[in-house]
Design a protein around this motif. Sequence first.
Motif, short mmCIF file in Angstrom:
data_model
loop_
_atom_site.label_atom_id
_atom_site.label_comp_id
_atom_site.label_asym_id
_atom_site.label_seq_id
_atom_site.Cartn_x
_atom_site.Cartn_y
_atom_site.Cartn_z
N ILE A 1 0.83 -1.21 0.00
CA ILE A 1 0.00 0.00 0.00
C ILE A 1 0.86 1.25 0.00
O ILE A 1 0.65 2.16 -0.79
CB ILE A 1 -0.96 0.00 1.21
N THR A 2 1.84 1.31 0.89
CA THR A 2 2.61 2.55 1.08
C THR A 2 3.88 2.64 0.23
O THR A 2 4.41 3.73 0.04
CB THR A 2 3.03 2.71 2.55
N LYS A 3 4.39 1.48 -0.20
CA LYS A 3 5.67 1.43 -0.95
C LYS A 3 6.83 1.94 -0.10
O LYS A 3 7.85 2.38 -0.63
CB LYS A 3 5.60 2.22 -2.26
N ASP A 4 6.70 1.90 1.22
CA ASP A 4 7.73 2.40 2.13
C ASP A 4 8.67 1.26 2.52
O ASP A 4 8.35 0.44 3.38
CB ASP A 4 7.07 3.02 3.37
N LYS A 5 9.83 1.22 1.89
CA LYS A 5 10.80 0.15 2.12
C LYS A 5 11.42 0.21 3.51
O LYS A 5 11.69 -0.82 4.13
CB LYS A 5 11.92 0.20 1.06
N PHE A 6 11.66 1.42 4.02
CA PHE A 6 12.28 1.56 5.33
C PHE A 6 11.42 0.92 6.42
O PHE A 6 11.90 0.12 7.23
CB PHE A 6 12.53 3.03 5.66
N SER A 7 10.13 1.27 6.45
CA SER A 7 9.27 0.71 7.51
C SER A 7 9.08 -0.78 7.31
O SER A 7 8.94 -1.53 8.29
CB SER A 7 7.93 1.45 7.58
N GLU A 8 9.11 -1.25 6.07
CA GLU A 8 9.00 -2.69 5.85
C GLU A 8 10.17 -3.42 6.51
O GLU A 8 9.98 -4.40 7.24
CB GLU A 8 8.99 -3.01 4.35
N VAL A 9 11.39 -2.94 6.27
CA VAL A 9 12.56 -3.57 6.86
C VAL A 9 12.52 -3.44 8.38
O VAL A 9 12.81 -4.40 9.12
CB VAL A 9 13.87 -2.97 6.29
N GLU A 10 12.14 -2.27 8.86
CA GLU A 10 12.04 -2.06 10.32
C GLU A 10 11.08 -3.07 10.94
O GLU A 10 11.38 -3.69 11.96
CB GLU A 10 11.57 -0.63 10.61
N PHE A 11 9.92 -3.26 10.33
CA PHE A 11 8.92 -4.18 10.89
C PHE A 11 9.37 -5.63 10.80
O PHE A 11 9.11 -6.43 11.69
CB PHE A 11 7.56 -3.99 10.21
#
Length: 182
Positions: free
Chosen positions: A101-111
Amino acid sequence: MSLHKDPELKEAVLQLPPKEKDKLLVRLISKDKMLMKQLHYQLLENEDDLGDRIVALRQKLQDLLEPSHSGIKNVAMYSNYRSLTALLRQASGMITEHEKITKDKFSEVEFRLLILALAFEHYPILFQKSYVSISDKLHRYVATRIQSTRNKYDKLHEDLQFDLRDLFDKVETFASEHPQLA
């Protein structure tokens, strides 16, 4: 059938009057829930909403893996291995949806690092070598997740890597102490 494989249909759709195209577009969008979520995010949300999404998902993941909430005990039993594997898969699905949905790679890796760190912290016994056969399934799944997360982490910009360094090191240290996760 793909619209790209039928150029005549594609051309006919493009020639439709705008009002008809709009109606058709809305009908098609409503059939794909992920597309609806992506469009909602892209068209109706901003950076503040991304921050809210990140905070909300972080809290959901922490609650999901909390032993008092999950009901999983830190005891080498068949049901605990099975339940933790299912829980990690569920958490991974939530993260994948967030990234799509967000295309946010940073938060994906963080999670992804967060769920691994929480699992290691709350359920360390389940990552020790075991003769319970289902433990292998959990260990293989987690080893794959570690490798996948490591690859995603390596693709981040070095400044972003720096922000996640402590969490990354925590996961890497635990994994290196447990050879079955390698």
